[in-house]
Motif scaffolding. Structure first.
Motif, mmCIF file in Angstrom:
data_model
loop_
_atom_site.group_PDB
_atom_site.id
_atom_site.type_symbol
_atom_site.label_atom_id
_atom_site.label_comp_id
_atom_site.label_asym_id
_atom_site.label_seq_id
_atom_site.Cartn_x
_atom_site.Cartn_y
_atom_site.Cartn_z
ATOM 1 N N PRO A 75 39.324 65.380 36.176
ATOM 2 C CA PRO A 75 40.363 64.876 35.273
ATOM 3 C C PRO A 75 39.812 63.936 34.197
ATOM 4 O O PRO A 75 40.211 64.016 33.031
ATOM 5 N N ALA A 76 38.906 63.050 34.558
ATOM 6 C CA ALA A 76 38.325 62.124 33.582
ATOM 7 C C ALA A 76 37.484 62.874 32.553
ATOM 8 O O ALA A 76 37.479 62.527 31.373
ATOM 9 N N ALA A 77 36.767 63.907 32.992
ATOM 10 C CA ALA A 77 35.967 64.703 32.058
ATOM 11 C C ALA A 77 36.864 65.424 31.056
ATOM 12 O O ALA A 77 36.563 65.463 29.858
ATOM 13 N N LEU A 78 37.965 65.966 31.519
ATOM 14 C CA LEU A 78 38.901 66.642 30.613
ATOM 15 C C LEU A 78 39.516 65.654 29.629
ATOM 16 O O LEU A 78 39.719 65.978 28.449
ATOM 17 N N ALA A 79 39.794 64.442 30.081
ATOM 18 C CA ALA A 79 40.328 63.413 29.176
ATOM 19 C C ALA A 79 39.302 63.074 28.097
ATOM 20 O O ALA A 79 39.653 62.942 26.917
ATOM 21 N N LYS A 80 38.028 62.938 28.467
ATOM 22 C CA LYS A 80 36.968 62.666 27.483
ATOM 23 C C LYS A 80 36.839 63.827 26.501
ATOM 24 O O LYS A 80 36.624 63.621 25.306
ATOM 25 N N LEU A 81 36.963 65.043 27.007
ATOM 26 C CA LEU A 81 36.884 66.220 26.148
ATOM 27 C C LEU A 81 38.011 66.210 25.114
ATOM 28 O O LEU A 81 37.766 66.398 23.918
ATOM 29 N N ARG A 82 39.232 65.965 25.557
ATOM 30 C CA ARG A 82 40.364 65.901 24.624
ATOM 31 C C ARG A 82 40.154 64.787 23.601
ATOM 32 O O ARG A 82 40.424 64.954 22.411
ATOM 33 N N GLU A 83 39.654 63.646 24.046
ATOM 34 C CA GLU A 83 39.380 62.525 23.142
ATOM 35 C C GLU A 83 38.318 62.898 22.110
ATOM 36 O O GLU A 83 38.458 62.612 20.925
ATOM 37 N N GLU A 84 37.257 63.539 22.560
ATOM 38 C CA GLU A 84 36.169 63.941 21.661
ATOM 39 C C GLU A 84 36.686 64.915 20.600
ATOM 40 O O GLU A 84 36.388 64.777 19.415
ATOM 41 N N PHE A 136 32.708 74.563 27.498
ATOM 42 C CA PHE A 136 32.092 75.111 28.702
ATOM 43 C C PHE A 136 32.132 73.991 29.727
ATOM 44 O O PHE A 136 31.627 72.899 29.472
ATOM 45 N N PHE A 137 32.738 74.253 30.846
ATOM 46 C CA PHE A 137 32.908 73.243 31.879
ATOM 47 C C PHE A 137 32.026 73.650 33.046
ATOM 48 O O PHE A 137 32.330 74.570 33.785
ATOM 49 N N LEU A 138 30.873 72.984 33.212
ATOM 50 C CA LEU A 138 29.917 73.343 34.253
ATOM 51 C C LEU A 138 29.863 72.254 35.314
ATOM 52 O O LEU A 138 29.768 71.069 34.996
#
Length: 90
Positions: A56-65, A80-82
């Motif tokens: 969840p935190a990685a997806l939040a950073k992705l949306r922010e980026e 790409f989510f690895l």
């Protein structure tokens, strides 16, 4: 991961690296400089895994980026989510 970076490194492509082992963080913001991306990947690999997998935190950073640095009018954002595991931090 290096092969993925090499496959997408074209003139019109920008990429970012976000790690999410225990804490999600942007290791390299969107850039077209793939030498910087490879250096960031080397740093991630040197650090190694440091805890829980934080989807969840990685997806939040992705949306922010994407919100801050993407060019939605002229670009199609793709990610790409690895991972080596499943979300176990939530």
């Amino acid at each position: 991961m290096r092969a993925v970076l090499d496959d997408v490194s074209e003139d019109h492509v920008r990429a970012a690296l976000i790690s999410f082992s225990n804490v999600a963080r942007v290791d390299r913001s969107l850039t077209d400089d793939f030498l910087l991306l490879h250096a960031a990947l080397d740093e991630i690999l040197e650090r190694g895994a440091s805890g829980a997998t934080e989807f969840p935190a990685a997806l939040a950073k992705l949306r922010e980026e994407f919100a801050i640095h993407a060019e939605p009018a002229t670009r199609l954002p793709v990610s790409f989510f690895l991972s080596d595991g499943e979300d176990n931090a939530s």
